[in-house]
Design a protein around this motif. Structure first.
Motif, PDB file in Angstrom:
ATOM      1  N   HIS A  66     -27.461  63.786 -10.485  1.00 35.80           N
ATOM      2  CA  HIS A  66     -28.705  64.175 -11.140  1.00 35.80           C
ATOM      3  C   HIS A  66     -28.742  63.783 -12.609  1.00 35.80           C
ATOM      4  O   HIS A  66     -29.821  63.465 -13.135  1.00 35.80           O
ATOM      5  CB  HIS A  66     -28.980  65.660 -10.945  1.00 35.80           C
ATOM      6  N   VAL A  67     -27.615  63.776 -13.284  1.00 37.33           N
ATOM      7  CA  VAL A  67     -27.589  63.286 -14.665  1.00 37.33           C
ATOM      8  C   VAL A  67     -27.961  61.796 -14.665  1.00 37.33           C
ATOM      9  O   VAL A  67     -28.725  61.342 -15.534  1.00 37.33           O
ATOM     10  CB  VAL A  67     -26.213  63.539 -15.328  1.00 37.33           C
ATOM     11  N   GLY A  68     -27.475  61.073 -13.696  1.00 38.46           N
ATOM     12  CA  GLY A  68     -27.862  59.665 -13.561  1.00 38.46           C
ATOM     13  C   GLY A  68     -29.350  59.502 -13.373  1.00 38.46           C
ATOM     14  O   GLY A  68     -29.967  58.574 -13.919  1.00 38.46           O
ATOM     15  N   GLN A  69     -29.959  60.383 -12.625  1.00 40.43           N
ATOM     16  CA  GLN A  69     -31.409  60.325 -12.434  1.00 40.43           C
ATOM     17  C   GLN A  69     -32.148  60.645 -13.735  1.00 40.43           C
ATOM     18  O   GLN A  69     -33.141  59.993 -14.062  1.00 40.43           O
ATOM     19  CB  GLN A  69     -31.847  61.317 -11.354  1.00 40.43           C
ATOM     20  N   LEU A  70     -31.657  61.650 -14.460  1.00 40.97           N
ATOM     21  CA  LEU A  70     -32.334  62.046 -15.702  1.00 40.97           C
ATOM     22  C   LEU A  70     -32.302  60.913 -16.732  1.00 40.97           C
ATOM     23  O   LEU A  70     -33.240  60.789 -17.530  1.00 40.97           O
ATOM     24  CB  LEU A  70     -31.680  63.318 -16.275  1.00 40.97           C
TER      25      LEU A  70
END
Length: 159
Positions: A151-155
């Motif tokens: 999810h950090v990658g998505q953000l």
């Protein structure tokens, strides 16, 4: 340093680095950017932030560290898809919850000894744990680290 101490240190070095990276990214993203979808017809940044808070909050009872602090977020950000709940907390509210959670969760996780990380978590029975000792508290951190990284990658895509 014992093997178990080394293993716990390696896992938490990664976990803490990802939490710091996530916090840095969230501080760099505006409230307006949080309202954007990661990709067309995908989750918005605000949903992912709420989702991370809800999932991390769920770790407390799973690790036998207390009750959830924000159980109301689970229905909104885990059980329900993005945009299906009309009223959700504001970016400012979620940012404050994120900061508070980072502090509280870090403190509670630090309270466990190395040996306690190799004990069963609360969603596995004693009988199953005998057969599957890898279903321990440390494994929860490993799986949540992978989840956080995703999810950090998505953000990052919101910048």
């Amino acid at each position: 340093m014992t093997t178990n101490q080394l293993i716990v240190k390696m896992v938490f070095d990664r976990w803490n680095t990802l939490l710091k990276n996530g916090d840095t990214i969230l501080n760099a993203i505006t409230d307006e950017q949080l309202q954007k979808e990661i990709a067309p017809n995908k989750n918005r940044g605000i949903y992912l932030l709420g989702h991370l808070i809800a999932v991390h909050d769920d770790m407390l009872p799973l690790l036998n560290l207390g009750d959830k602090e924000h159980p109301e977020l689970f229905e909104i950000f885990v059980k329900s898809p993005d945009k299906s709940v009309e009223v959700i907390p504001s970016p400012q509210e979620l940012r404050a919850l994120w900061k508070n959670q980072l502090e509280n969760l870090t403190q509670k996780l630090a309270s466990l000894s190395v040996d306690e990380w190799f004990e069963k978590h609360t969603s596995v029975s004693a009988e199953d744990f005998i057969k599957e000792p890898h279903r321990n508290k440390l494994n929860i951190i490993i799986t949540r680290t992978t989840h956080l990284a995703y999810h950090v990658g998505q953000l990052i895509l919101l910048k």
